[in-house]
Write an enzyme that holds these catalytic residues in place. Structure first.
Site, mmCIF file in Angstrom:
data_model
loop_
_atom_site.group_PDB
_atom_site.id
_atom_site.type_symbol
_atom_site.label_atom_id
_atom_site.label_comp_id
_atom_site.label_asym_id
_atom_site.label_seq_id
_atom_site.Cartn_x
_atom_site.Cartn_y
_atom_site.Cartn_z
ATOM 1 C CD1 TRP A 59 -2.566 1.519 0.023
ATOM 2 C CD2 TRP A 59 -2.948 1.285 2.211
ATOM 3 N NE1 TRP A 59 -3.681 2.253 0.332
ATOM 4 C CE2 TRP A 59 -3.947 2.133 1.668
ATOM 5 C CE3 TRP A 59 -2.999 0.991 3.583
ATOM 6 C CZ2 TRP A 59 -4.959 2.694 2.439
ATOM 7 C CZ3 TRP A 59 -4.016 1.544 4.344
ATOM 8 C CH2 TRP A 59 -4.978 2.389 3.776
ATOM 9 C CG ASP A 95 -1.707 -7.781 0.263
ATOM 10 O OD1 ASP A 95 -2.613 -8.595 -0.001
ATOM 11 O OD2 ASP A 95 -1.925 -6.578 0.527
ATOM 12 C CE1 TYR A 102 -4.324 -1.296 -0.923
ATOM 13 C CE2 TYR A 102 -2.578 -2.897 -1.256
ATOM 14 C CZ TYR A 102 -3.710 -2.465 -0.570
ATOM 15 O OH TYR A 102 -4.184 -3.216 0.479
ATOM 16 C CD GLN A 119 -4.807 -8.422 3.022
ATOM 17 O OE1 GLN A 119 -4.804 -7.213 2.810
ATOM 18 N NE2 GLN A 119 -4.241 -9.277 2.198
HETATM 19 P P1 NAP Z 1 2.228 -1.427 8.093
HETATM 20 O O1 NAP Z 1 2.863 -2.472 7.274
HETATM 21 O O2 NAP Z 1 1.787 -1.783 9.475
HETATM 22 O O3 NAP Z 1 3.144 -0.148 8.219
HETATM 23 C C1 NAP Z 1 3.836 0.402 7.143
HETATM 24 C C2 NAP Z 1 4.696 1.549 7.678
HETATM 25 O O4 NAP Z 1 5.620 1.027 8.638
HETATM 26 C C3 NAP Z 1 5.526 2.217 6.600
HETATM 27 O O5 NAP Z 1 5.573 3.589 6.915
HETATM 28 C C4 NAP Z 1 6.900 1.592 6.754
HETATM 29 O O6 NAP Z 1 7.956 2.467 6.380
HETATM 30 C C5 NAP Z 1 6.947 1.366 8.247
HETATM 31 N N1 NAP Z 1 7.830 0.228 8.592
HETATM 32 C C6 NAP Z 1 8.022 -0.934 7.926
HETATM 33 N N2 NAP Z 1 8.902 -1.723 8.564
HETATM 34 C C7 NAP Z 1 9.279 -1.028 9.684
HETATM 35 C C8 NAP Z 1 10.182 -1.313 10.730
HETATM 36 N N3 NAP Z 1 10.847 -2.463 10.785
HETATM 37 N N4 NAP Z 1 10.347 -0.359 11.693
HETATM 38 C C9 NAP Z 1 9.659 0.802 11.670
HETATM 39 N N5 NAP Z 1 8.782 1.112 10.692
HETATM 40 C C10 NAP Z 1 8.592 0.210 9.705
HETATM 41 O O7 NAP Z 1 0.936 -0.814 7.387
HETATM 42 P P2 NAP Z 1 0.131 -1.056 6.045
HETATM 43 O O8 NAP Z 1 0.947 -0.714 4.851
HETATM 44 O O9 NAP Z 1 -1.167 -0.355 6.256
HETATM 45 O O10 NAP Z 1 -0.217 -2.617 6.069
HETATM 46 C C11 NAP Z 1 0.594 -3.596 5.452
HETATM 47 C C12 NAP Z 1 0.006 -4.069 4.144
HETATM 48 O O11 NAP Z 1 -1.269 -4.673 4.371
HETATM 49 C C13 NAP Z 1 -0.309 -2.962 3.140
HETATM 50 O O12 NAP Z 1 0.840 -2.436 2.539
HETATM 51 C C14 NAP Z 1 -1.269 -3.675 2.231
HETATM 52 O O13 NAP Z 1 -0.569 -4.533 1.326
HETATM 53 C C15 NAP Z 1 -2.109 -4.460 3.234
HETATM 54 N N6 NAP Z 1 -3.327 -3.741 3.680
HETATM 55 C C16 NAP Z 1 -4.544 -4.275 3.365
HETATM 56 C C17 NAP Z 1 -5.699 -3.622 3.752
HETATM 57 C C18 NAP Z 1 -7.031 -4.207 3.373
HETATM 58 O O14 NAP Z 1 -8.050 -3.524 3.497
HETATM 59 N N7 NAP Z 1 -7.064 -5.441 2.919
HETATM 60 C C19 NAP Z 1 -5.645 -2.428 4.487
HETATM 61 C C20 NAP Z 1 -4.390 -1.937 4.845
HETATM 62 C C21 NAP Z 1 -3.244 -2.596 4.448
HETATM 63 P P3 NAP Z 1 8.752 2.378 4.969
HETATM 64 O O15 NAP Z 1 7.757 2.025 3.920
HETATM 65 O O16 NAP Z 1 9.337 3.726 4.843
HETATM 66 O O17 NAP Z 1 9.825 1.313 5.086
#
Ligand code: NAP
Length: 285
Positions: A26, A54, A59, A169
């Site tokens: 995302w 994913d 996105y 998910q």
């Molecule tokens: P997340 O993975 O919980 O958080 C992403 C954020 O955390 C980014 O800013 C990233 O920074 C940072 N990050 C990554 N690794 C880190 C670490 N080791 N230490 C500190 N910060 C870190 O949030 P998300 O993107 O919302 O969720 C993950 C994935 O789930 C999405 O990308 C998407 O594919 C999926 N998703 C699905 C839905 C749905 O409705 N089905 C909704 C939300 C998300 P950087 O990118 O700068 O490294």
């Protein structure tokens, strides 16, 4: 496709094993000048065993799928690609059309797991029939759903073919544990793994500064982000898909799969982020 020895695997209802730790996308593909670095980060993740990616047509309006295409070019067979169809496209005719567009952007001939992004107005039976037709055509290998609560899952299980759902998910992190009350056990009883999105919460900066996660991380000499990922994976029935566009984050996340939390760690996290004691509506981002 085989999971890396460093990353444990989770069994889909079909019997296929997939990595318990993958990569989200995302907000990737939003900016052309960052696309190359984002694809590099995903490729590094693949090298480290995070071979489930994913994405979704939503996105960056398909831009994230194009970044994924770049990342998996030349190594498609190593990767388990998950994408999602918008609810407004989830009709009998809309699903195959959306899938074709995703396949084109992903530059592949198949999606390994195709999800309904959230429930909309099209009947579930129609969406499932469209998924089954795509499976017969070899365009998708498995199908599943996202953001469906237990009552929706019960309804899905009743539609023809609905029992073949491979995953739901959903939002899951220490600050949002409602699914542990009913959805997680409901899926576990049926052998359906959950896929946990946003493992660092609505506001990663806040969750990753939480006292409990920080204390557990200090005991293990790891970071709170690694603790959050390991916590999400602790049941062995959940697939976690953190998104990381920076190489340091990818490296950090990849090693979290092998972090074993102790009963003391889990008790400390429970005290700060208590498990649910009653039904809570499914939270979503
Ligand atoms: P997340 O993975 O919980 O958080 C992403 C954020 O955390 C980014 O800013 C990233 O920074 C940072 N990050 C990554 N690794 C880190 C670490 N080791 N230490 C500190 N910060 C870190 O949030 P998300 O993107 O919302 O969720 C993950 C994935 O789930 C999405 O990308 C998407 O594919 C999926 N998703 C699905 C839905 C749905 O409705 N089905 C909704 C939300 C998300 P950087 O990118 O700068 O490294």
């Amino acid at each position: 496709m085989s999971a890396s020895p460093r990353v444990p695997s989770v069994r889909l209802p079909s019997g296929e094993q997939v990595p318990a730790l993958g990569q989200g996308t995302w907000y990737m593909g939003e900016r052309r000048d960052r696309a190359r670095a984002e694809a590099d980060a995903l490729r590094l993740g693949l090298d480290l065993g995070l071979t489930l990616i994913d994405t979704a047509e939503m996105y960056a309006d398909g831009g994230a799928e194009e970044v994924v295409a770049e990342a998996i070019a030349g190594r498609r067979d190593e990767v388990f690609v998950v994408s999602k169809v918008y609810p407004h496209n989830a009709s009998r005719k809309g699903v195959p059309a959306a899938c074709e567009r995703s396949l084109k952007r992903l530059r592949t001939d198949r999606i390994d797991l195709y999800l309904l992004h959230w429930r909309g107005s099209h009947p579930l039976a129609e969406t499932v029939a469209a998924f089954e037709a795509l499976q017969r055509a070899g365009k998708i290998r498995h199908w599943g759903v996202s953001n469906l609560d237990t009552d929706d899952m019960e309804e899905l299980a009743e539609v023809p073919g609905g029992e073949a759902c491979a995953t739901d998910q959903v939002l899951y992190h220490p600050g949002s544990r409602g699914i542990e009350f009913d959805l997680l056990p409901w899926c576990a009883d049926r052998g359906i793994p959950l896929m946990a999105y946003s493992p660092f919460g609505h506001d990663p900066a806040r969750l990753l500064r939480s006292r409990a996660l920080t204390a557990v991380a200090a005991r293990h000499g790891v970071t709170p982000a690694q603790v959050a990922i390991a916590w999400g994976l602790r049941s062995g029935r959940v697939i976690s898909i953190p998104k990381a566009a920076s190489a340091d984050h990818v490296r950090e996340n990849a090693t979290a799969a092998t972090l074993a939390l102790t009963p003391e760690d889990l008790a400390e996290i429970d005290a700060a982020h208590p498990p649910p004691t009653r039904k809570q509506s499914l939270a979503m981002l």
